[in-house]
Design an enzyme around this catalytic site. Structure first.
Site, PDB file in Angstrom:
ATOM      1  N   LYS A 162      -0.020   3.155  -7.346  1.00  0.00           N
ATOM      2  CA  LYS A 162      -0.032   3.342  -5.887  1.00  0.00           C
ATOM      3  C   LYS A 162       1.396   3.538  -5.389  1.00  0.00           C
ATOM      4  O   LYS A 162       2.310   2.829  -5.808  1.00  0.00           O
ATOM      5  CB  LYS A 162      -0.682   2.131  -5.219  1.00  0.00           C
ATOM      6  CG  LYS A 162      -0.968   2.326  -3.727  1.00  0.00           C
ATOM      7  CD  LYS A 162      -1.693   1.104  -3.150  1.00  0.00           C
ATOM      8  CE  LYS A 162      -1.980   1.262  -1.672  1.00  0.00           C
ATOM      9  NZ  LYS A 162      -2.591   0.045  -1.103  1.00  0.00           N
ATOM     10  N   SER A 215      -6.556   1.136   1.839  1.00  0.00           N
ATOM     11  CA  SER A 215      -5.536   2.153   1.754  1.00  0.00           C
ATOM     12  C   SER A 215      -5.343   2.758   0.366  1.00  0.00           C
ATOM     13  O   SER A 215      -4.783   3.846   0.250  1.00  0.00           O
ATOM     14  CB  SER A 215      -4.206   1.548   2.202  1.00  0.00           C
ATOM     15  OG  SER A 215      -3.808   0.521   1.306  1.00  0.00           O
ATOM     16  N   SER A 257      -7.655  -3.373   0.634  1.00  0.00           N
ATOM     17  CA  SER A 257      -7.210  -2.043   0.185  1.00  0.00           C
ATOM     18  C   SER A 257      -7.359  -1.766  -1.309  1.00  0.00           C
ATOM     19  O   SER A 257      -7.176  -0.639  -1.745  1.00  0.00           O
ATOM     20  CB  SER A 257      -5.749  -1.815   0.584  1.00  0.00           C
ATOM     21  OG  SER A 257      -5.657  -1.631   1.973  1.00  0.00           O
TER      22      SER A 257
END
Lengths: 498, 99
Positions: A77, A152, A176
């Site tokens: 990420k 996210s 997330s």
């Protein structure tokens, strides 16, 4: 090979059936063929990944003792610093920034010889539930490209579901990791707060943020968990205690005699019928596997969302003050005679997206003199009440369970103009962050009405992360024998070679 | 209390160092009315007898040994700077005439 689990890939590597260079190249080829449709990646580090892979192959050829996941590729990420590799957090304000150091998560991945393919897309600074808030365009759900992959960490979850990577790292502030896992038919774990170092994780809400492992199976997730977890003197909130034995738990998958508490408040009105049906079915399977199902009540959870949308923006308004156009990142309006303050104002106007600005302003308000007690102060009290609810519930059950989110993946654009509707996605995942406990989401099947993946959430007490892996492994095994094949085999083929 | 005017949002934006167009201020003000109404629910249960929690871990003053360890070189530390000069960050004027 790309459709195998990370553990199967690791076994093939250990037996010499494939090299890490070849395995990495297969994934890079897959990314080249499908990522134009999925857009899971913001940056692909072809050279770095192949160099890392070739170094692992050399170590293996010399007969060095390697870690269990050595040579297996991973998607990272874009909120975690990786030395020399662009790290944007999905924001224009960090476009082109290359960190001069590795986050501890990245250092641990490298130490375990896990090959980092590239950086994945995310809502800007991890603020969102759909990855639509990325300054670089949305990620598409591999199950239906017109739908969101969650957020996210939508990029990390989509990369797993699209077979672009067998492992991924996410971060979870209010869901997330877990919500993207739920809507893409993958597995994601938010470890106990403090279980994985936050050093080099760009902060959104420091008391809630936690990095964690994502994969396509419970065992792969556990292997990655043990690779990244552990005490780090560089993070003062890192827990100085042995890492929970999650791999052993995932391998045994024994739930006989375990008490599983169904949280009454996290199931019912507002949850899609197909989500509820899959949840009930999973409970029956766990009961068949020998667990005892009990009901627990957590009455203060109904205030969790409200408290979260005060605490997280308050902390973010403070954390994001560092993006001041002085030391790194974007600088706008630096003309002769412009003051530092004018440059800051203009840079932050251009560099931050709509949702980030909204939360900074909300946090600034919640922390301002005269409103502090009514908003931030009250939210902190709710946090105490939620923690107390968990304490009483864990006195009656070893783990707690719920659907991960109220609905399956919605359409891109469907909720982007309604912040409150968007925030409701996280209603079942937020309490976990508020109390700092562990949470897992794993696939529980497809909703009858739309054929999209549904997530099952398991919550475990502080530093008892192994419990959610035992339950997750038991449920995964029961579902697999019912389905006959992993859930992702039911996903439509993507463009290019499936 | 649970609503914000355009001017109040403008003041918050100034405090947060974000330039905002008039259009943005107006639309944020109207969104905040809805959001604040939703988050104000925390006041329903936050009694005087409830202690606040700011952090999930009961940690206080975590220390590590005071030992010198390798750190970034000046070049590395300045590698992301928008502007630098003589191993320093170059920043716009800080003290204005009005100060």
């Amino acid at each position: 090979m790309i459709h195998s689990s990370a553990s199967e890939m690791a076994t093939a590597l250990a037996k010499g059936e494939v090299t890490s260079v070849a395995l990495t190249q297969l994934h890079l080829d897959r990314i080249a063929s499908v990522d134009k449709d999925v857009h899971a990646f913001l940056h692909i580090d072809t050279e770095g990944a192949l160099a890392q892979a070739s170094a692992v192959d050399a170590k293996r050829a010399k007969g060095e003792k390697l870690s269990p996941l050595a040579g297996v590729p991973l998607a990272l990420k874009d909120v975690l610093a990786q030395k020399g590799v662009p790290t944007t957090c999905g924001s224009k304000i960090l476009e082109g920034w290359r960190p001069p150091y590795d986050s501890t998560v990245v250092a641990n991945l490298k130490k375990n010889d896990i090959v980092i393919l590239g950086k994945t897309n995310m809502d800007e600074f991890a603020m969102g539930s759909s990855t639509e808030n990325s300054a670089y365009g949305p990620t598409h759900n591999p199950w239906d490209l017109s739908r969101i992959p969650g957020g996210s960490g939508g990029g990390s979850a989509a990369s797993l579901a699209a077979f672009e990577a067998p492992l991924a790292i996410g971060t979870d502030t209010g869901g997330s990791i877990r919500q993207p896992a739920a809507v893409t038919g993958t597995v994601g774990v938010k470890p106990t707060y403090g279980g994985v170092s936050r050093y080099g994780l760009v902060a959104f809400s420091s008391s809630l943020d936690q990095a964690g492992p994502c994969a396509r199976t419970v065992l792969d997730t556990a292997l990655l968990h043990e690779a990244i977890a552990g005490h780090d003197p560089r993070d003062a909130t890192s827990i100085n205690a042995p890492v929970p034995q999650v791999v052993a738990a995932a391998k045994s998958g024994d739930v006989k005699g375990m008490k599983i508490g169904v949280v009454k408040e996290l199931n019912g009105d507002g949850y899609q019928p197909g989500v509820r049906a899959r949840f009930e079915e999973s409970l029956e399977l766990l009961a068949k596997a020998g667990a005892e199902i009990v009901e627990v009540s957590c009455p203060n959870f109904e205030y969790a969302l409200a408290a979260y949308y005060l605490i997280a923006p308050s902390e973010c308004s403070s954390n994001l003050a560092r993006f001041d156009a002085m030391r790194y990142g974007l600088r706008v309006g630096d003309v002769d005679g412009a003051s530092a303050e004018e440059v800051m104002n203009l840079t932050r106007e251009v560099g931050f997206g709509r949702e980030v600005k909204r939360r900074i302003i909300l946090g600034t308000y919640a922390l301002s003199s005269g409103y502090y007690d009514a908003y931030y102060g009250s939210a902190q009290k709710v946090r105490t009440l939620i923690t107390q609810d968990f304490t009483s519930a864990f006195a009656k059950a070893d783990v707690l369970v719920s659907p991960t989110c109220p609905t399956t993946a919605f359409k891109i654009g469907e909720k982007s103009n309604d912040p409150l509707a968007m925030y409701l996605n996280d209603i079942a995942t937020i309490p976990v962050n508020m109390a700092g406990i562990g949470g897992m989401s794993l696939p529980s099947g497809l909703a009858d009405e739309d054929g999209l993946p549904v997530g099952f959430q398991i919550m475990s007490p502080v530093m008892k992360d192994e419990r959610m892996y035992s339950v997750g492994a038991a449920l995964e095994a029961a579902l697999l024998s019912k389905w006959g094949a992993p859930i992702l085999s039911k996903a439509p083929a993507l463009g290019g070679v499936a | 209390m649970s609503s914000l005017s355009r001017d109040e949002v403008a003041n918050l934006a100034r405090l947060a160092r974000i330039e905002m167009s008039d259009e943005e201020l107006v639309s944020l003000a109207s969104e905040f009315t809805v959001i604040l109404e939703a988050v104000a629910r925390v006041q329903e249960v936050a009694g005087a007898d409830v202690a606040p929690t700011s952090h999930p871990l009961p940690l206080r003053n975590v220390f590590r040994p005071d030992v010198t360890t390798p750190s970034l070189t000046p070049e590395e530390a300045l590698s992301g700077a928008p502007a630098s000069e003589e191993q320093r960050f170059r920043v716009p004027q800080i003290l204005g005439e009005e100060a």
